[in-house]
Scaffold this active site. Sequence first.
Site, short mmCIF file in Angstrom:
data_model
loop_
_atom_site.label_atom_id
_atom_site.label_comp_id
_atom_site.label_asym_id
_atom_site.label_seq_id
_atom_site.Cartn_x
_atom_site.Cartn_y
_atom_site.Cartn_z
N SER A 1 0.87 -1.18 0.00
CA SER A 1 0.00 0.00 0.00
C SER A 1 0.90 1.22 0.00
O SER A 1 2.05 1.15 0.44
CB SER A 1 -0.96 -0.01 1.18
N GLU B 1 1.24 5.50 0.67
CA GLU B 1 0.64 6.68 1.32
C GLU B 1 1.07 7.97 0.61
O GLU B 1 2.25 8.15 0.31
CB GLU B 1 1.09 6.70 2.79
N ALA C 1 -2.79 18.29 9.54
CA ALA C 1 -2.88 18.52 10.98
C ALA C 1 -4.18 19.24 11.34
O ALA C 1 -4.53 20.25 10.72
CB ALA C 1 -1.69 19.34 11.45
N ARG D 1 -5.97 9.63 16.00
CA ARG D 1 -6.37 10.67 16.92
C ARG D 1 -5.90 12.04 16.43
O ARG D 1 -6.61 13.02 16.53
CB ARG D 1 -5.73 10.37 18.29
N ASP E 1 -2.45 14.94 16.22
CA ASP E 1 -1.55 15.58 17.18
C ASP E 1 -2.11 16.89 17.67
O ASP E 1 -2.77 17.60 16.92
CB ASP E 1 -0.19 15.85 16.52
N PHE F 1 11.22 15.21 10.07
CA PHE F 1 9.93 14.52 10.28
C PHE F 1 10.04 13.55 11.45
O PHE F 1 9.16 13.45 12.30
CB PHE F 1 9.52 13.71 9.05
N HIS G 1 3.70 -0.94 3.81
CA HIS G 1 3.02 0.34 3.54
C HIS G 1 4.13 1.36 3.28
O HIS G 1 4.92 1.67 4.18
CB HIS G 1 2.20 0.74 4.76
N ARG H 1 6.28 10.82 -4.17
CA ARG H 1 7.32 10.52 -5.15
C ARG H 1 7.26 9.03 -5.44
O ARG H 1 6.94 8.23 -4.57
CB ARG H 1 8.71 10.81 -4.59
P1 FAD Z 1 -4.21 6.97 19.94
O1 FAD Z 1 -4.01 5.56 19.58
O2 FAD Z 1 -5.56 7.42 20.38
O3 FAD Z 1 -3.25 7.33 21.14
C1 FAD Z 1 -1.93 7.80 21.08
C2 FAD Z 1 -1.21 7.49 22.37
O4 FAD Z 1 -1.89 8.08 23.47
C3 FAD Z 1 -1.19 6.00 22.65
O5 FAD Z 1 -0.10 5.38 22.03
C4 FAD Z 1 -1.12 5.97 24.14
O6 FAD Z 1 0.22 6.09 24.54
C5 FAD Z 1 -1.86 7.21 24.57
N1 FAD Z 1 -3.22 6.83 24.99
C6 FAD Z 1 -4.32 6.74 24.22
N2 FAD Z 1 -5.40 6.36 24.95
C7 FAD Z 1 -4.93 6.22 26.19
C8 FAD Z 1 -5.55 5.85 27.43
N3 FAD Z 1 -6.84 5.58 27.51
N4 FAD Z 1 -4.76 5.81 28.52
C9 FAD Z 1 -3.45 6.09 28.44
N5 FAD Z 1 -2.82 6.47 27.33
C10 FAD Z 1 -3.53 6.52 26.22
N6 FAD Z 1 -1.63 12.46 11.85
C11 FAD Z 1 -2.41 13.34 11.15
O7 FAD Z 1 -2.67 14.46 11.62
N7 FAD Z 1 -2.89 13.01 9.91
C12 FAD Z 1 -2.64 11.80 9.32
O8 FAD Z 1 -3.09 11.54 8.20
C13 FAD Z 1 -1.82 10.86 10.04
N8 FAD Z 1 -1.56 9.63 9.52
C14 FAD Z 1 -0.80 8.73 10.25
C15 FAD Z 1 -0.58 7.45 9.72
C16 FAD Z 1 0.16 6.52 10.42
C17 FAD Z 1 0.39 5.14 9.84
C18 FAD Z 1 0.73 6.87 11.70
C19 FAD Z 1 1.58 5.88 12.45
C20 FAD Z 1 0.50 8.13 12.23
C21 FAD Z 1 -0.29 9.08 11.54
N9 FAD Z 1 -0.56 10.35 12.07
C22 FAD Z 1 -1.34 11.24 11.34
C23 FAD Z 1 -0.01 10.75 13.36
C24 FAD Z 1 -0.98 10.50 14.55
O9 FAD Z 1 -2.12 11.32 14.44
C25 FAD Z 1 -0.22 10.83 15.84
O10 FAD Z 1 0.83 9.92 16.03
C26 FAD Z 1 -1.05 11.00 17.11
O11 FAD Z 1 -0.24 11.61 18.11
C27 FAD Z 1 -1.56 9.69 17.72
O12 FAD Z 1 -2.55 9.16 16.97
P2 FAD Z 1 -3.10 7.66 17.31
O13 FAD Z 1 -4.18 7.41 16.35
O14 FAD Z 1 -1.99 6.72 17.39
O15 FAD Z 1 -3.70 7.94 18.77
#
Ligand code: FAD
Length: 296
Positions: free
Chosen positions: A20, A22, A56, A112, A114, A224, A274, A280
């Site tokens: 896949s 991205e 973001a 989730r 950032d 990054f 992935h 690119r």
């Molecule tokens: P979550 O899984 O909700 O949580 C992140 C961290 O918070 C967890 O690892 C854990 O340590 C802590 N946490 C969560 N829930 C709890 C709880 N109940 N108790 C204690 N700790 C907890 N960002 C963008 O803005 N746009 C994108 O398109 C994007 N694409 C991405 C694609 C990939 C493959 C990856 C790996 C990251 C991407 N990101 C993107 C970045 C991502 O949004 C950030 O890393 C963000 O900080 C965490 O998102 P998450 O979905 O992992 O969050």
Amino acid sequence: MTTPSDQRPSRQVGQPFQLSFEFFPPKTDVMEERFWESVHKLAPLHPRFVSVTYGAGGSTRERTLRMVSQIHAETGIDAAAHITCVGASRAEVDQVIHAYKTAGIHRIVALRGDPPGGPGQPYVQHPDGYRSAAELVTAIRKIGDFDISVAAYPERHPQSPNWDVEIDNLKRKLDAGASRAITQMFFDNNDYFDLLDRAAKGGITAPIVPGIQPIHSFKQISSFAAKCGASIPAWLAERFDGLDDDPETHALVASAVAAEQVLELVDAGITEFHFLTLNRSNLVLALARLLGVRPS
Ligand code: FAD
């Protein structure tokens, strides 16, 4: 002593790898041209899906939707839209999910997101928003029958206090209805193998697909990586040291580094990848070729 070539284990290239790719939504006409050129070069590799990130705080909401819809319409390839829930109410996020559904998109990468100050800052939930990616996955499931991917972190998420919390959180996201996790970029495969071990011990059975970041520009990727909490090993920095003004050698080192990483994963039995293309195509095309995946 060397091993005769007929006794060396042969690499299982040519087996059905699942790839896949991205992309990110382009901001300008020139960037959009490069985006489409790359999409059209990579589409003949028949990836399982291509995904388009979500800027973001939802800053690319419309562009992400447009790109994903257009990729599917122009290439017939399954396209996945990323979505985040940071800084938005539940109603706003649900509206985006409904828009994806109406546009015929059936794959979502659920994140989730950032906080505005970056991943190092504490996450503040929108007063009326989803608290985490796990809650977002639950919401997506209620709206439609989407194939959902979530994020995993070979070096742990920067906000995660320990591995138990990290693996529990990953499991929660998968149990809520995601089919796979895709990892953050990493450059030491041992971090990824350790994550697989920890996940297996934590009862996770869904695939955790490695997110591979080819290094088009060491400077850019280092920046990054620092922002998202991925580390650059000293040996990697050493390989690119002094190459800022030597693009040809930089490109050769980048392809050697990416090939080494991917083929080591293949040797460990990994069959799903992935690739983070940064819009690119050249390094990804070369890596696919090493895997025996040819355009057709
Ligand atoms: P979550 O899984 O909700 O949580 C992140 C961290 O918070 C967890 O690892 C854990 O340590 C802590 N946490 C969560 N829930 C709890 C709880 N109940 N108790 C204690 N700790 C907890 N960002 C963008 O803005 N746009 C994108 O398109 C994007 N694409 C991405 C694609 C990939 C493959 C990856 C790996 C990251 C991407 N990101 C993107 C970045 C991502 O949004 C950030 O890393 C963000 O900080 C965490 O998102 P998450 O979905 O992992 O969050």
